[in-house]
Design an enzyme around this catalytic site. Structure first.
Site, short mmCIF file in Angstrom:
data_model
loop_
_atom_site.label_atom_id
_atom_site.label_comp_id
_atom_site.label_asym_id
_atom_site.label_seq_id
_atom_site.Cartn_x
_atom_site.Cartn_y
_atom_site.Cartn_z
N HIS A 72 -17.23 -22.17 26.53
CA HIS A 72 -17.72 -23.41 25.87
C HIS A 72 -16.64 -23.91 24.91
CE1 HIS A 72 -21.23 -25.86 24.17
NE2 HIS A 72 -20.15 -26.26 23.51
N HIS A 92 -14.35 -27.46 23.31
CA HIS A 92 -14.06 -28.88 23.17
C HIS A 92 -12.55 -29.04 23.00
CE1 HIS A 92 -18.33 -29.99 22.55
NE2 HIS A 92 -18.39 -28.76 22.06
N LYS A 149 -23.60 -30.70 31.64
CA LYS A 149 -24.02 -30.45 30.26
C LYS A 149 -25.15 -31.39 29.85
CE LYS A 149 -23.75 -28.76 26.07
NZ LYS A 149 -22.67 -28.88 25.09
N HIS A 159 -27.47 -27.94 25.33
CA HIS A 159 -27.48 -27.95 23.86
C HIS A 159 -28.95 -27.92 23.48
CE1 HIS A 159 -25.78 -29.07 19.79
NE2 HIS A 159 -27.08 -29.04 19.62
N HIS A 171 -24.35 -21.86 22.70
CA HIS A 171 -24.20 -21.58 21.26
C HIS A 171 -25.53 -21.27 20.58
CE1 HIS A 171 -25.18 -25.82 21.29
NE2 HIS A 171 -23.97 -26.21 21.58
N ASP A 218 -17.32 -22.76 21.29
CA ASP A 218 -17.71 -24.09 20.78
C ASP A 218 -16.67 -24.60 19.79
OD1 ASP A 218 -19.22 -26.38 20.76
OD2 ASP A 218 -20.59 -25.68 19.21
O1 DOR Z 1 -20.76 -28.55 15.88
C1 DOR Z 1 -20.67 -29.09 16.97
N1 DOR Z 1 -19.59 -29.84 17.31
N2 DOR Z 1 -21.68 -28.97 17.83
C2 DOR Z 1 -21.72 -29.66 18.98
O2 DOR Z 1 -22.66 -29.51 19.69
C3 DOR Z 1 -20.64 -30.61 19.32
C4 DOR Z 1 -19.39 -30.28 18.64
C5 DOR Z 1 -18.37 -31.40 18.69
O3 DOR Z 1 -18.13 -31.92 19.78
O4 DOR Z 1 -17.79 -31.73 17.65
ZN ZN Z 2 -20.13 -27.65 22.00
#
Ligand code: DOR
Ligand code: ZN
Length: 340
Positions: free
Chosen positions: A13, A15, A96, A133, A171, A244
């Site tokens: 997971h 980003h 997702k 989520h 998460h 995450d």
């Molecule tokens: O804290 C988070 N940041 N939770 C999420 O679900 C998305 C993520 C983000 O993309 O910044």
């Molecule tokens: Zn995430």
């Protein structure tokens, strides 16, 4: 000196964002991970296979050894044909689900799960996992209870309706989620982040607000943190690593309306090692970090290895983030383990 060698881990997971920060985020994750499940909440969101394949090419252009596994962003308007296309592409691993408005760039998410039934049926048919989520979005629900309510109101009915759909509860942050995943059948799994293992809501709120510990789902009571730690070191293959890691520039977090997300990519495996060692469970790190996720997705385990050495080092207090800066998770703190 103590050394621990494990199969190269994967991040299930992650980003990475896009544009001029990609070279930073991809390189940081590549330092330790072989594969990464790349989240689709870009602006605009990655809603179809063509967008995901173009994003894949931009990640690959960073020329690291990180292998991106792509995901699609589910909306009210995704159609079943898109799932077939995604499956045939060989590039898309999962879809997702962001309940609309639940977090960063989730405005285009799903407003009512019933609107996606046709798509979920197609996913079930082609064995495409749904990554969730898991928080309710009703404004009146207390932010610390949103995950717990999601289980009863959304997740249980979903799993009962789609009896062959694979679902990763992403998460997870509560004992309720741990218990739910343990009793669910084997198509259900969960990822656990380093911040939810290392911290609880006191770290976030006691003695002053720490915006760099603000993420969603929000850090919970200490008893939930302890339940997550026990799940992570249990050796139960339903629980595996997903950082995450979600970068936001420093000024977007140190702000009257700060963004949610912790950037852990630079030191992720060492952060997890810190927890596992404190719990005297270093022997359980490899399963959690390197085996169980691949097994769940039906992918081969990595053949390479990494070695961690017990030698203190300090997480940098800040990092360059294109023309801005970012404060990493655990900034300035000393970790006991480092990559050899
Ligand atoms: O804290 C988070 N940041 N939770 C999420 O679900 C998305 C993520 C983000 O993309 O910044
Ligand atoms: Zn995430």
């Amino acid at each position: 000196m103590r050394f621990v060698t494990i199969t190269t881990p994967d991040d299930w997971h992650l980003h990475l964002r896009d544009g001029d920060v990609l070279s930073r985020t991809v390189a940081d994750s590549a330092r330790q991970f072989k594969r990464a499940m790349v989240m689709p909440n870009l602006v605009p969101p990655v809603t179809d296979t063509a967008m995901a394949m173009a994003y894949y090419e931009r990640v690959m252009a960073c020329k690291t050894n990180l292998q991106p596994l792509m995901t699609l962003y589910l909306t009210d308007h995704t159609d079943r044909q898109e799932i077939i296309t995604a499956q045939r592409s060989g590039c898309i691993q999962a879809v997702k689900l962001y309940p609309a408005g639940v977090t960063t760039n989730a405005n285009a998410g799903v407003t009512a799960i019933e609107k996606t039934y046709d798509v979920l049926e197609a996913m079930q048919e082609v064995n495409m996992p749904l990554l969730v989520h898991g928080e309710v979005t009703t404004a009146e629900t207390d932010i610390f209870d949103r995950e717990k309510y999601f289980i009863d109101e959304q997740l249980k009915p979903l799993l009962e309706r789609f009896t062959n759909l694979k679902v990763v509860f992403e998460h997870i942050t509560t004992q309720d989620a741990v218990e739910f995943v343990i009793q669910a059948d084997t198509r259900v799994a969960a990822t656990i982040t380093p911040q939810h293992l290392l911290y609880n809501r006191n770290h976030l709120l006691s003695g002053g607000i720490k915006p760099h510990l603000y993420c969603l789902p929000i850090l919970k009571h200490n008893h939930h943190q302890l339940a997550l730690q026990q799940a992570a070191i249990s050796g139960n293959p339903k629980f595996f690593l997903g950082t995450d890691s979600a970068p936001h520039a420093r000024n977007a977090k140190e702000n009257a309306c700060g963004c949610a997300g912790c950037y852990s990519a630079l030191a992720a495996i060492e952060l997890y090692a810190q927890v596992f060692d404190q719990l005297q469970a270093m022997d359980k790190l490899e399963g959690f970090a390197s085996h169980f996720g691949a097994d769940y997705y039906g992918l081969h385990r990595n053949e390479s290895t990494i070695t961690l050495v017990k030698k203190p080092w300090q997480i940098p207090s800040q990092l360059d983030y294109a023309d801005q800066t970012i404060i990493p998770l655990g900034a300035g703190e000393t970790l006991d383990w480092q990559l050899a």
